[in-house]
Motif scaffolding. Structure first.
Motif, mmCIF file in Angstrom:
data_model
loop_
_atom_site.group_PDB
_atom_site.id
_atom_site.type_symbol
_atom_site.label_atom_id
_atom_site.label_comp_id
_atom_site.label_asym_id
_atom_site.label_seq_id
_atom_site.Cartn_x
_atom_site.Cartn_y
_atom_site.Cartn_z
ATOM 1 N N ASP A 220 17.469 -38.074 -81.850
ATOM 2 C CA ASP A 220 18.233 -39.327 -81.862
ATOM 3 C C ASP A 220 19.327 -39.225 -82.919
ATOM 4 O O ASP A 220 19.268 -38.395 -83.834
ATOM 5 C CB ASP A 220 17.305 -40.501 -82.180
ATOM 6 C CG ASP A 220 17.916 -41.853 -81.817
ATOM 7 O OD1 ASP A 220 19.015 -41.876 -81.220
ATOM 8 O OD2 ASP A 220 17.297 -42.866 -82.132
ATOM 9 N N GLN A 221 20.356 -40.070 -82.776
ATOM 10 C CA GLN A 221 21.422 -40.163 -83.760
ATOM 11 C C GLN A 221 21.228 -41.427 -84.588
ATOM 12 O O GLN A 221 21.263 -42.529 -84.056
ATOM 13 C CB GLN A 221 22.795 -40.203 -83.073
ATOM 14 C CG GLN A 221 23.193 -38.913 -82.389
ATOM 15 C CD GLN A 221 24.617 -38.968 -81.846
ATOM 16 O OE1 GLN A 221 25.378 -39.860 -82.176
ATOM 17 N NE2 GLN A 221 24.957 -38.008 -81.019
ATOM 18 N N LEU A 222 21.005 -41.261 -85.889
ATOM 19 C CA LEU A 222 20.872 -42.397 -86.788
ATOM 20 C C LEU A 222 22.234 -42.808 -87.342
ATOM 21 O O LEU A 222 22.497 -43.997 -87.530
ATOM 22 C CB LEU A 222 19.916 -42.055 -87.930
ATOM 23 C CG LEU A 222 18.530 -41.553 -87.501
ATOM 24 C CD1 LEU A 222 17.669 -41.256 -88.716
ATOM 25 C CD2 LEU A 222 17.844 -42.562 -86.585
ATOM 26 N N VAL A 223 23.072 -41.815 -87.628
ATOM 27 C CA VAL A 223 24.476 -42.042 -87.998
ATOM 28 C C VAL A 223 25.299 -41.109 -87.121
ATOM 29 O O VAL A 223 25.211 -39.887 -87.266
ATOM 30 C CB VAL A 223 24.741 -41.741 -89.486
ATOM 31 C CG1 VAL A 223 26.226 -41.920 -89.812
ATOM 32 C CG2 VAL A 223 23.891 -42.637 -90.379
ATOM 33 N N PRO A 224 26.065 -41.640 -86.172
ATOM 34 C CA PRO A 224 26.843 -40.778 -85.270
ATOM 35 C C PRO A 224 27.844 -39.924 -86.043
ATOM 36 O O PRO A 224 28.195 -40.237 -87.189
ATOM 37 C CB PRO A 224 27.559 -41.784 -84.359
ATOM 38 C CG PRO A 224 26.766 -43.036 -84.455
ATOM 39 C CD PRO A 224 26.217 -43.064 -85.849
ATOM 40 N N PRO A 225 28.308 -38.840 -85.431
ATOM 41 C CA PRO A 225 29.286 -37.979 -86.107
ATOM 42 C C PRO A 225 30.475 -38.765 -86.629
ATOM 43 O O PRO A 225 31.022 -39.629 -85.935
ATOM 44 C CB PRO A 225 29.702 -37.007 -85.001
ATOM 45 C CG PRO A 225 28.491 -36.915 -84.124
ATOM 46 C CD PRO A 225 27.916 -38.291 -84.112
#
Length: 250
Positions: A220-225
């Motif tokens: 999962d992405q917690l803080v996107p790029p």
């Protein structure tokens, strides 16, 4: 990370405690190209070393307790684990695992700073720690997330002798001026269930591609790029078991 090899006071190893070591092996192999080897000795408890080529770069370990939340732990090198454990106590921290020998590899302890952020101590004997630092697929940065930055500024330099490079927006930790990590204050976005912690960042060639690979592999992405000043990119991800980690371009 300006440090390219383990030095006293700096990060030397990173270890995942997880509820599913085989699944973690598959996930991180897809993400970083790690090749994992499990120690066959019964007393090793399933401890698994991840490698890039022949170099050890991280470890995957079964959780010690059934209710333990999967998480990464950063280890810091010391020339004397017992003395550093004493410094932890004197500075207001606690010892979660007292100093102990790990075969002939080194001497180990687990500690927490006064806010509760957990880290390990490692005194090398036959095993110095990570064979590579700061290269794609290896530990490249270590960030403390804490509700008490001023307390951390008093604690860590007292225990490890770290240098501090602080600006209005960010504090960086270093060994003799060679920065290896930083510190951010926890806020409302962290949520009440998130404890103070050390977050490892692994270096990658391309953040957006690696983040997409993590999603495809069940993470999962917690803080996107996102881009940072100077052209660097970062993201914060979690593996399928929920352990959080960062990625960044060196």
């Amino acid at each position: 990370m300006k440090l390219v090899e383990p030095v006293s006071g700096g990060p030397c190893w990173v270890e995942l405690s997880t509820s599913d070591v085989p699944a973690a092996q598959t996930f991180y192999a897809a993400l970083f190209g790690w090749r994992s080897e499990t120690d066959p000795r019964p007393e090793a408890g399933g401890y698994t070393v991840a490698r890039l080529g022949e170099d050890a770069v991280a470890a995957l370990s079964p959780s010690y307790r059934p209710d333990q939340t999967p998480a990464w732990t950063v280890s810091f090198a010391t020339e004397d684990t017992d003395a550093t454990a004493g410094a932890v106590r004197s500075a207001g921290g606690t010892l979660l695992i007292e100093p102990m020998d790990v075969f002939d590899l080194g001497r180990f302890a687990v500690a927490a700073d006064p806010s509760g952020a957990v880290f390990s101590l490692w005194q090398a004997r036959s095993f110095a720690g990570a064979g590579r630092l700061g290269e794609p697929g290896t530990l490249g940065w270590a960030e403390l997330r804490t509700p008490d930055p001023s307390g951390a500024l008093a604690f860590y330099p007292s225990v490890f002798g770290w240098t501090v490079n602080a600006s209005e927006h960010y504090t960086q930790w270093g060994v003799n001026g060679a920065d290896f990590g930083g510190m951010t204050a926890m806020g409302k976005d962290d949520g009440p269930e998130t404890p103070p912690h050390w977050l490892p960042y692994f270096a990658v060639t391309e953040v957006e591609t690696t983040a997409a690979t993590a999603l495809g592999a069940g993470g999962d992405q917690l803080v996107p790029p996102m881009s940072l000043p100077g052209g660097r990119w970062i993201a914060v991800l979690s593996d399928p078991q929920g352990a959080a980690f960062g990625i960044h371009t060196p």
